[in-house]
Design a protein around this motif. Structure first.
Motif, short mmCIF file in Angstrom:
data_model
loop_
_atom_site.label_atom_id
_atom_site.label_comp_id
_atom_site.label_asym_id
_atom_site.label_seq_id
_atom_site.Cartn_x
_atom_site.Cartn_y
_atom_site.Cartn_z
N ALA B 112 14.07 -1.69 12.64
CA ALA B 112 15.13 -0.73 13.21
C ALA B 112 16.14 -0.46 11.74
O ALA B 112 16.40 0.64 11.59
N ALA B 113 16.58 -1.52 11.23
CA ALA B 113 17.52 -1.33 10.24
C ALA B 113 16.86 -0.64 9.10
O ALA B 113 17.45 0.27 8.49
N PHE B 114 15.66 -0.72 8.67
CA PHE B 114 14.77 0.10 7.63
C PHE B 114 14.92 1.45 8.29
O PHE B 114 15.09 2.23 7.35
N ALA B 115 14.67 1.55 9.41
CA ALA B 115 14.52 2.91 9.93
C ALA B 115 15.78 3.65 9.71
O ALA B 115 15.84 4.78 9.37
N ALA B 116 17.12 3.12 10.08
CA ALA B 116 18.28 3.63 9.88
C ALA B 116 18.46 3.95 8.53
O ALA B 116 19.07 5.04 8.45
N ARG B 117 17.97 3.09 7.48
CA ARG B 117 18.25 3.41 6.20
C ARG B 117 17.50 4.60 5.85
O ARG B 117 17.15 4.54 4.37
N ARG B 118 16.41 5.07 6.40
CA ARG B 118 15.37 5.85 6.20
C ARG B 118 14.50 5.39 5.21
O ARG B 118 14.10 6.17 4.27
N ALA B 119 14.06 4.23 5.11
CA ALA B 119 13.13 3.62 4.19
C ALA B 119 11.80 4.41 4.18
O ALA B 119 11.24 4.82 5.09
N ASP B 120 11.48 4.86 2.74
CA ASP B 120 10.10 5.56 2.84
C ASP B 120 9.03 4.65 3.30
O ASP B 120 7.85 5.36 3.96
N SER B 121 8.78 3.42 3.43
CA SER B 121 8.06 2.74 3.66
C SER B 121 8.24 1.26 3.96
O SER B 121 9.35 0.83 3.33
N ILE B 122 7.76 0.51 4.99
CA ILE B 122 8.07 -0.80 5.15
C ILE B 122 6.77 -1.79 4.95
O ILE B 122 5.74 -1.34 5.25
N VAL B 123 7.02 -2.76 4.36
CA VAL B 123 6.00 -3.85 4.10
C VAL B 123 6.37 -4.98 5.08
O VAL B 123 7.30 -5.54 4.76
N ILE B 124 5.45 -5.47 5.66
CA ILE B 124 5.66 -6.35 6.50
C ILE B 124 4.56 -7.70 6.37
O ILE B 124 3.39 -7.55 6.59
N ALA B 125 5.15 -8.77 5.68
CA ALA B 125 4.22 -9.68 5.46
C ALA B 125 4.49 -11.10 6.38
O ALA B 125 5.37 -10.88 6.91
N GLY B 126 3.60 -11.97 6.42
CA GLY B 126 3.86 -13.12 7.21
C GLY B 126 2.78 -13.08 8.31
O GLY B 126 2.89 -11.99 8.84
N SER B 127 2.61 -14.14 8.78
CA SER B 127 1.62 -14.08 10.01
C SER B 127 2.24 -13.66 11.21
O SER B 127 3.45 -14.15 11.67
N ARG B 128 1.51 -12.94 11.92
CA ARG B 128 1.94 -12.66 13.16
C ARG B 128 1.41 -13.88 14.19
O ARG B 128 0.64 -14.42 13.75
N SER B 129 2.22 -13.62 15.43
CA SER B 129 1.85 -14.55 16.34
C SER B 129 1.41 -14.00 17.47
O SER B 129 1.57 -12.95 17.81
N GLY B 205 -1.36 -20.09 17.84
CA GLY B 205 -0.96 -18.63 18.01
C GLY B 205 -0.63 -17.95 16.72
O GLY B 205 -0.59 -16.74 16.69
N LEU B 206 -0.53 -18.85 15.65
CA LEU B 206 -0.34 -18.23 14.30
C LEU B 206 -1.56 -17.59 13.85
O LEU B 206 -2.42 -18.31 13.59
N LEU B 207 -1.71 -16.33 13.98
CA LEU B 207 -2.86 -15.84 13.61
C LEU B 207 -3.58 -16.34 12.11
O LEU B 207 -4.73 -16.58 12.21
N THR B 208 -2.84 -16.19 11.19
CA THR B 208 -3.56 -16.62 9.88
C THR B 208 -3.85 -18.07 10.00
O THR B 208 -4.89 -18.50 9.55
N SER B 209 -2.99 -19.07 10.51
CA SER B 209 -3.50 -20.62 10.82
C SER B 209 -4.72 -20.51 11.59
O SER B 209 -5.64 -20.99 11.31
N ASP B 210 -4.88 -19.62 12.68
CA ASP B 210 -5.96 -19.63 13.55
C ASP B 210 -7.25 -19.24 13.14
O ASP B 210 -8.13 -19.96 12.97
#
Lengths: 364, 364
Positions: B112-129, B205-210
């Motif tokens: 949301a914060a990135f969206a507020a700043r109108r970031a052109d793109s966002i990269v999300i790293a780290g395992s999903r759960s 539940g940590l996808l990467t680990s699983d």
DNA sequence: CTGTTAGCGCCTTCAA
DNA sequence: TTGAAGGCGCTAACAG
């Protein structure tokens, strides 16, 4: 389909944009509780997200903190970045990252970019350079920072004051007693070590490196020892490795690899001080590649106490620095009281471990 | 005293703001060479720095790339961040950093914060759960991301597609063959190792680990071996350490510390697979604290091939992942051709080193 | 090729 | 308390 705007929300709620703004953002108490509710509902029914750019333009402040490091993948900077990030979060701000590999020109550009984004403050970590080659670059960097400050920006510096900075206005430096700590390290090492000392340093002119070298030499002098040889090389793992290879040759020449290096009172074992942990690790790798063992054939110490390296064996003697706290303190307005300009200091701690143990037995 | 504006520059140069804008920023060729010069002089005589917020508002695009990681001081994320930073630089953008410790709620907030700043793109790293406890959080995160995409944003994801993502529109995932590589690692290990296998995994539940666990088990099965025990713990050094202590007890019970563990063909030596390098190091530290030696009393392998850990001894067997490249590829528009949505894959490489050498002799 | 006119989305006086 | 008007700094259509 762009995101919805305050005006749309206002219209949907049947109020004026001003009112909507007041309930959604303005800190003054929300207007009519009934109205407020209506606006809020309208807002999230539309999935409204305020446009921070517009807000920033209107209030001229951005909620941004600029952070300048040499390399974010370097554990030293990564640790500092974590602290900065924590402080930023505390201030409800976001951090903008710039990496410069230490080039004053890039740093100047980064400062300009931050200024363009109207960052509320900028934190600059990483050793300054005093090389003449960087003189002009440093001057320009200082000028850019000064201008930023004059326009109301606040800058936090890790380690040294910016080289050519003019006004103290707006500057805020976190002092790291590199020299004192290095001196202390030298003294403690000298107390239990009888061999010769050598220093693996960064490029001449890198302030942090220079300070640590100077301190170490002073410490040796305090202990009545002659100054150590200094090898200048890169301020990173590779630099440490190269210097390590050179030292391995020296040690080899003296016949180091042989079983045990005289268990007597004064073994001619070399004691190496690398000005940071990463370099120390590189040097260790080099020595090992030549069949030398630590601490049997040589003692070695680093500086920083990088967290990821704590499990390294033999455990590396070093000087612990509160990196994360340094990052936290470097953010203007986050320190302990000191708001604007000023200097806060942190302390480190000499931490002797296995890598400099006196009678280095075979590790078995 | 705020920074000077385009209007001031224009006035000083005796032209209209539009003209000034054209020479200073607009990409179309600079107007009259004489005028251009005049404007430029005026600009830097005033130390003009364009206001990026205003520019962004006007063009609705910000030159910002948002990066979400669990912890910037974790060498895994730090390496990825370096890649992202490089790609950003290539696109003349800056990176905005957010750290979330993996909490879906925080991630949603960051988006949301990135969206507020109108970031052109966002990269999300780290395992999903995929834990049920995180179910709602994940849904909200997915919703936020979907909205961001619908508004024209592009998101790059490292590893897995976002859990509840709706449209593929705007998503761009960098696939990491965790499962395949773990399977390969298991097979190679199985070929040279006769003892029992154990897995130190992250929280269930940590996808990467699983994925890595699943792959490893599959690899064992491929080799005709029974599935390994799985210890679930924290996905970090501490988790590895705790699991290591537990395993040390087990090994001790079987009489591990004794000199040599049967030089015969099939020593009952345990082979530990920690789902990431940092955990492997933690486990190693634990075993060592109990007097056990690697690879003599137990073999151990990790995953990621963290750079800072490469000089660790005994050298850690692991799976090399091109972390920096992953970061680079995760930035939408930076990949090899693939512009918008789509998936690019990277490959890793099983890297067997000393820590899993078959007949682990005492390290001397 | 240059200047003029409108906004971009929001906040902040100022009246009402 | 709420609404109306103006401006933050810049760019993008149009005129000239």
């Amino acid at each position: 389909m762009a995101a919805s705007t305050l005006t749309e929300v206002a219209r949907l709620a049947g109020v004026s944009p001003a009112t909507a703004s007041r309930v959604l953002n303005g800190s003054a108490r929300t207007p009519g509780p009934d109205i407020a509710e209506r606006v809020r509902k309208a807002a999230d029914s539309l999935g409204y997200i305020p446009n921070a750019q517009a807000q920033g333009l209107a209030k001229s402040s951005s909620g941004l903190i600029g952070l300048i490091v040499h390399d974010i993948a370097d554990p030293y900077f990564a640790a500092i970045a974590r602290g900065v990030q924590a402080a930023a979060r505390h201030q409800n701000k976001m951090v903008l990252l710039a990496t410069t590999a230490g080039s004053p020109a890039d740093e100047r550009a980064a400062v300009a970019a931050f200024a363009a984004r109207r960052a509320d403050s900028i934190v600059i970590a990483g050793s300054r350079s005093a090389r003449t080659a960087d003189k002009q670059g440093n001057a320009e960097l200082a000028a850019e920072l000064d201008r930023y400050c004059r326009n109301g920006g606040r800058v936090g510096v890790v380690g040294h004051a910016v080289v050519g900075a003019e006004s103290d206005e707006g500057y805020h430096v976190v002092g790291v007693p590199n020299e004192e700590l290095a001196a202390e390290l030298a003294r403690e090492l000298a107390a239990s070590h009888a061999g010769e000392f050598v220093i693996i340093a960064g490029p001449e002119g890198l302030l942090t490196s220079d300070d640590r070298v100077r301190g170490f030499q002073r410490g040796l002098a305090d202990a009545g020892l002659p100054p150590a040889d200094v090898l200048h090389t890169g301020f990173d793992r590779t630099g440490g490795y190269e210097a390590g290879m050179e030292l391995a040759a020296r040690i080899g020449a003296h016949g180091g690899s042989g079983q045990a290096g005289a268990e007597a009172a004064a073994p001619p074992r070399l004691c190496i001080f690398a000005v940071n942990d990463v370099m120390a690790i590189g040097a260790t790798a080099a020595l090992r590649s030549k069949g030398l063992r630590i601490p049997r054939d040589a003692a070695i110490a680093g500086f920083d106490d990088i967290e990821t390296l704590r499990d390294f064996r033999p455990a590396l003697s070093t000087v612990r620095l509160p990196l994360e706290e340094i990052g936290r303190l470097a953010v203007p307005g986050a320190g302990s009281g000191t708001v604007g300009a000023g200097t806060v200091g942190v302390t480190g701690e000499v931490t002797l471990r296995r890598s400099t143990e006196p009678g280095g037995e075979p590790a078995s």
